[in-house]
Design a protein around this motif. Structure first.
Motif, PDB file in Angstrom:
ATOM      1  N   PRO A 112     -45.489  68.593  54.687  1.00 27.26           N
ATOM      2  CA  PRO A 112     -46.031  67.417  55.387  1.00 27.26           C
ATOM      3  C   PRO A 112     -46.356  66.272  54.436  1.00 27.26           C
ATOM      4  CG  PRO A 112     -47.119  69.436  56.102  1.00 27.26           C
ATOM      5  CD  PRO A 112     -46.318  69.792  54.893  1.00 27.26           C
ATOM      6  N   LEU A 113     -46.005  65.057  54.860  1.00 24.17           N
ATOM      7  CA  LEU A 113     -46.319  63.840  54.124  1.00 24.17           C
ATOM      8  C   LEU A 113     -47.290  62.952  54.901  1.00 24.17           C
ATOM      9  CD1 LEU A 113     -42.690  62.900  53.005  1.00 24.17           C
ATOM     10  CD2 LEU A 113     -44.445  64.028  51.622  1.00 24.17           C
ATOM     11  N   LEU A 114     -47.192  62.968  56.220  1.00 18.80           N
ATOM     12  CA  LEU A 114     -48.034  62.138  57.075  1.00 18.80           C
ATOM     13  C   LEU A 114     -48.088  62.778  58.457  1.00 18.80           C
ATOM     14  CD1 LEU A 114     -49.517  59.467  57.898  1.00 18.80           C
ATOM     15  CD2 LEU A 114     -47.248  58.509  58.369  1.00 18.80           C
ATOM     16  N   HIS A 115     -49.288  62.824  59.038  1.00 22.72           N
ATOM     17  CA  HIS A 115     -49.450  63.333  60.401  1.00 22.72           C
ATOM     18  C   HIS A 115     -50.083  62.255  61.267  1.00 22.72           C
ATOM     19  CE1 HIS A 115     -50.036  66.158  63.684  1.00 22.72           C
ATOM     20  NE2 HIS A 115     -51.274  65.712  63.787  1.00 22.72           N
ATOM     21  N   LEU A 116     -49.410  61.913  62.373  1.00 23.65           N
ATOM     22  CA  LEU A 116     -49.943  60.956  63.338  1.00 23.65           C
ATOM     23  C   LEU A 116     -50.411  61.739  64.562  1.00 23.65           C
ATOM     24  CD1 LEU A 116     -47.243  58.149  63.118  1.00 23.65           C
ATOM     25  CD2 LEU A 116     -49.446  58.284  61.931  1.00 23.65           C
ATOM     26  N   PRO A 117     -51.691  61.642  64.926  1.00 23.55           N
ATOM     27  CA  PRO A 117     -52.239  62.461  66.019  1.00 23.55           C
ATOM     28  C   PRO A 117     -51.717  62.027  67.380  1.00 23.55           C
ATOM     29  CG  PRO A 117     -53.869  60.888  65.267  1.00 23.55           C
ATOM     30  CD  PRO A 117     -52.707  60.762  64.321  1.00 23.55           C
ATOM     31  N   THR A 118     -52.002  62.846  68.368  1.00 22.22           N
ATOM     32  CA  THR A 118     -51.515  62.614  69.726  1.00 22.22           C
ATOM     33  C   THR A 118     -51.868  61.229  70.242  1.00 22.22           C
ATOM     34  OG1 THR A 118     -51.638  64.960  70.279  1.00 22.22           O
ATOM     35  CG2 THR A 118     -51.698  63.412  72.114  1.00 22.22           C
ATOM     36  N   GLU A 119     -53.100  60.787  70.008  1.00 27.03           N
ATOM     37  CA  GLU A 119     -53.521  59.515  70.588  1.00 27.03           C
ATOM     38  C   GLU A 119     -52.777  58.323  69.991  1.00 27.03           C
ATOM     39  OE1 GLU A 119     -56.762  60.647  67.531  1.00 27.03           O
ATOM     40  OE2 GLU A 119     -55.437  61.635  68.963  1.00 27.03           O
ATOM     41  N   GLY A 157     -41.578  51.342  50.474  1.00 24.28           N
ATOM     42  CA  GLY A 157     -42.086  51.131  51.820  1.00 24.28           C
ATOM     43  C   GLY A 157     -42.510  52.428  52.487  1.00 24.28           C
ATOM     44  N   LEU A 158     -41.737  53.492  52.282  1.00 25.11           N
ATOM     45  CA  LEU A 158     -42.104  54.794  52.836  1.00 25.11           C
ATOM     46  C   LEU A 158     -43.425  55.279  52.246  1.00 25.11           C
ATOM     47  CD1 LEU A 158     -38.598  56.505  52.760  1.00 25.11           C
ATOM     48  CD2 LEU A 158     -39.973  56.124  54.806  1.00 25.11           C
ATOM     49  N   GLY A 159     -43.576  55.127  50.939  1.00 25.28           N
ATOM     50  CA  GLY A 159     -44.809  55.568  50.300  1.00 25.28           C
ATOM     51  C   GLY A 159     -46.018  54.780  50.766  1.00 25.28           C
ATOM     52  N   LEU A 160     -45.839  53.467  50.942  1.00 22.10           N
ATOM     53  CA  LEU A 160     -46.951  52.640  51.413  1.00 22.10           C
ATOM     54  C   LEU A 160     -47.357  53.008  52.835  1.00 22.10           C
ATOM     55  CD1 LEU A 160     -45.914  49.139  50.009  1.00 22.10           C
ATOM     56  CD2 LEU A 160     -47.879  50.522  49.302  1.00 22.10           C
ATOM     57  N   ARG A 161     -46.375  53.214  53.714  1.00 21.87           N
ATOM     58  CA  ARG A 161     -46.704  53.599  55.097  1.00 21.87           C
ATOM     59  C   ARG A 161     -47.465  54.916  55.115  1.00 21.87           C
ATOM     60  NH1 ARG A 161     -42.079  56.128  58.545  1.00 21.87           N
ATOM     61  NH2 ARG A 161     -42.675  57.805  57.101  1.00 21.87           N
ATOM     62  N   ASN A 162     -46.939  55.911  54.420  1.00 22.27           N
ATOM     63  CA  ASN A 162     -47.584  57.220  54.440  1.00 22.27           C
ATOM     64  C   ASN A 162     -48.979  57.162  53.828  1.00 22.27           C
ATOM     65  OD1 ASN A 162     -45.173  58.093  55.526  1.00 22.27           O
ATOM     66  ND2 ASN A 162     -44.458  59.106  53.650  1.00 22.27           N
ATOM     67  N   GLY A 163     -49.116  56.413  52.734  1.00 20.55           N
ATOM     68  CA  GLY A 163     -50.416  56.336  52.081  1.00 20.55           C
ATOM     69  C   GLY A 163     -51.456  55.646  52.943  1.00 20.55           C
ATOM     70  N   LEU A 164     -51.068  54.534  53.584  1.00 18.37           N
ATOM     71  CA  LEU A 164     -52.015  53.796  54.414  1.00 18.37           C
ATOM     72  C   LEU A 164     -52.446  54.604  55.638  1.00 18.37           C
ATOM     73  CD1 LEU A 164     -50.552  50.176  54.335  1.00 18.37           C
ATOM     74  CD2 LEU A 164     -52.791  50.900  53.467  1.00 18.37           C
ATOM     75  N   LEU A 165     -51.482  55.217  56.314  1.00 16.27           N
ATOM     76  CA  LEU A 165     -51.816  55.899  57.568  1.00 16.27           C
ATOM     77  C   LEU A 165     -52.438  57.268  57.342  1.00 16.27           C
ATOM     78  CD1 LEU A 165     -48.937  54.846  59.969  1.00 16.27           C
ATOM     79  CD2 LEU A 165     -51.217  53.933  59.737  1.00 16.27           C
ATOM     80  N   ASN A 166     -52.447  57.740  56.135  1.00 15.01           N
ATOM     81  CA  ASN A 166     -53.214  58.945  55.837  1.00 15.01           C
ATOM     82  C   ASN A 166     -54.700  58.634  55.688  1.00 15.01           C
ATOM     83  OD1 ASN A 166     -51.645  61.376  55.788  1.00 15.01           O
ATOM     84  ND2 ASN A 166     -50.498  60.545  54.051  1.00 15.01           N
ATOM     85  N   ARG A 167     -55.051  57.337  55.781  1.00 17.93           N
ATOM     86  CA  ARG A 167     -56.451  56.938  55.752  1.00 17.93           C
ATOM     87  C   ARG A 167     -56.927  56.751  57.190  1.00 17.93           C
ATOM     88  NH1 ARG A 167     -56.111  52.327  50.942  1.00 17.93           N
ATOM     89  NH2 ARG A 167     -55.209  53.729  49.353  1.00 17.93           N
ATOM     90  N   ARG A 168     -57.915  57.505  57.586  1.00 12.53           N
ATOM     91  CA  ARG A 168     -58.322  57.540  58.988  1.00 12.53           C
ATOM     92  C   ARG A 168     -58.781  56.171  59.483  1.00 12.53           C
ATOM     93  NH1 ARG A 168     -57.426  60.623  63.587  1.00 12.53           N
ATOM     94  NH2 ARG A 168     -58.217  59.114  65.074  1.00 12.53           N
ATOM     95  N   HIS A 169     -59.436  55.382  58.661  1.00 15.78           N
ATOM     96  CA  HIS A 169     -59.947  54.095  59.139  1.00 15.78           C
ATOM     97  C   HIS A 169     -58.799  53.140  59.452  1.00 15.78           C
ATOM     98  CE1 HIS A 169     -59.460  53.165  54.827  1.00 15.78           C
ATOM     99  NE2 HIS A 169     -59.380  51.894  55.192  1.00 15.78           N
ATOM    100  N   VAL A 170     -57.674  53.259  58.709  1.00 13.35           N
ATOM    101  CA  VAL A 170     -56.510  52.420  59.006  1.00 13.35           C
ATOM    102  C   VAL A 170     -55.896  52.844  60.338  1.00 13.35           C
ATOM    103  CG1 VAL A 170     -54.197  51.738  58.238  1.00 13.35           C
ATOM    104  CG2 VAL A 170     -56.061  51.974  56.567  1.00 13.35           C
ATOM    105  N   LEU A 171     -55.812  54.153  60.538  1.00 13.62           N
ATOM    106  CA  LEU A 171     -55.269  54.678  61.792  1.00 13.62           C
ATOM    107  C   LEU A 171     -56.134  54.239  62.976  1.00 13.62           C
ATOM    108  CD1 LEU A 171     -52.847  56.517  62.535  1.00 13.62           C
ATOM    109  CD2 LEU A 171     -54.439  58.432  62.522  1.00 13.62           C
TER     110      LEU A 171
END
Length: 402
Positions: free
Chosen positions: A86-93, A360-374
């Motif tokens: 796993p690199l990034l997990h986006l929850p159901t919501e 770009g892939l690394g930036l997306r994964n890094g940012l969205l692994n931060r809960r406050h950004v999500l």
């Protein structure tokens, strides 16, 4: 005697068309829906509704409980490397909103809610429109010619009604740099329902697969790839399959197995990620609704916007049934800013799902692994879906067709 109900022809039996037919019948209009496909299209990708505006319209329609009964378990998404780490997990919501359903289930629920008071013409299409002072003379490929008081194009980004009544597609459909495809396949990867989808990226490409929500023996693939605008026949599925093979051959992970499943796929969806910008949503007695008016292929909350727009269009026509021009103008004034705001999300979908570079892939994964950004992105999506809803007086029940 009460006035004769006004007749409205709607092109398209997907989402926006049956929703508009439901509301028009509630307001004592007589809707007819023409659909080029021989039957409702089953299956399809999951679509979602989010926020109070979407849910309020579904509640007023009386279909909210029906949709809750067929809702999926949600669509969490996990991005993985070539070895399934796993690199990034986006929850159901994030992807599923407040209610997520399969497009085919939504289409069926809306069709059934409108059917008692709507005439449906499947396996047919409009061939010409001639407007007069008293109506629109319509010819069909199969059905006899008829005259309707009004005509509405609710037939998607590649709207046939828009081409007939407005301007050529090339003048108002903008390619946003990516293509998307989806199809069903046997679940040979033993994916478990409820676990969502799993996706692997390379720069400019995304391949995903997840278990079918209702049949554990089946799965669904969804691919996105960056490309300049391609010339291909939208009716030639074999040519579309070949474009997918060319775009993804050589990608690691399970991609070759997923591409092999294309050989037997009979439900391929393939289209550009595009945006529709029409200067005006109506011309005389003819109007556009949903993606035909202001669409974004993916990520622009087009399904929820279409449901809201159908409610408003029918409501405004009920306020001045003898003044369609005024009703069309009020409908567009109320919906256009809202729809264009939702469209902005769709313009970023391709680059979000398939960033163009490793950076770009690394930036997306890094940012969205931060809960406050999500959380911020979820709040922004909820705000974009919010629109103060007008209240329209409707009879208790629509008039059945005879």
């Amino acid at each position: 005697m009460p006035p004769t109900p006004r007749t409205v022809l709607i092109s398209g039996a997907g989402i926006a068309g049956p929703a508009l037919a439901h509301w028009l019948a509630r307001h004592r209009f007589r809707p007819t829906v023409v659909e080029i496909a021989p039957a409702l299209r089953p299956g399809g990708q999951a679509v979602d509704f989010r926020g109070e505006t979407h849910l309020s319209v579904l509640h007023r329609m009386g279909v909210l409980d029906d949709l809750r009964r067929v809702r999926t378990t949600g669509s969490p998404m996990t991005f993985v490397d070539a070895h399934d780490r796993p690199l990034l997990h986006l929850p159901t919501e994030f992807a599923g909103g407040d209610i997520e359903v399969l497009r085919g289930d939504l289409s069926r629920v809306l069709y059934e809610s409108s059917l008692p008071s709507t005439e449906y013409l499947f396996d047919d299409t409009v061939t010409s429109l001639t407007e007069s002072a008293t109506g629109v003379d319509v010819t069909f490929r199969h059905a006899p010619p008829r005259t309707f008081d009004l005509v509405v194009g609710a037939d998607g980004i590649h709207s046939h009604i828009r081409r007939l009544a407005f301007v050529p597609e090339a003048d108002h459909v903008t390619h946003l740099g990516h293509y998307a495809a989806g199809w069903s396949l046997p679940n040979r990867l033993n994916l478990r329902p409820g676990t969502g989808s799993f996706g692997h990226n390379a720069p400019g490409r995304l391949a995903t697969v997840g278990a079918d929500h209702t049949d554990p023996t089946r799965a669904r693939a969804f691919f996105v790839f960056a490309s300049p605008e391609l010339a291909y026949d939208r009716q030639d599925t074999e040519a579309q399959k070949q474009l997918l093979r060319q775009a993804f051959t050589g990608l690691p992970w399970h991609v070759d197995r997923l591409l092999d499943s294309l050989n037997s796929a009979d439900d391929l969806y393939f289209d550009s990620i595009s945006r529709v910008d029409v200067p005006t949503w109506s011309s005389g007695r003819i109007a556009l609704l949903g993606d035909a008016a202001c669409g974004a292929t993916i990520g622009g909350m087009g399904t929820g916007t279409a449901i809201v727009a159908a409610y408003v269009l029918a409501g405004e026509l009920s306020r001045s049934p003898e003044d369609h021009r005024g009703a069309f103008a009020r409908y567009e004034s109320l919906l256009r800013p809202h729809a264009q705001g939702c469209q902005k999300n769709g313009a970023r979908t391709g680059s979000f799902l398939a960033p163009a570079s490793k950076l770009g892939l690394g930036l997306r994964n890094g940012l969205l692994n931060r809960r406050h950004v999500l959380d911020w992105m979820l709040k922004a999506g909820e705000n974009a879906s919010t629109l103060p809803l007008p209240h329209y007086t409707t009879p208790l029940a629509p008039t059945p067709t005879s």
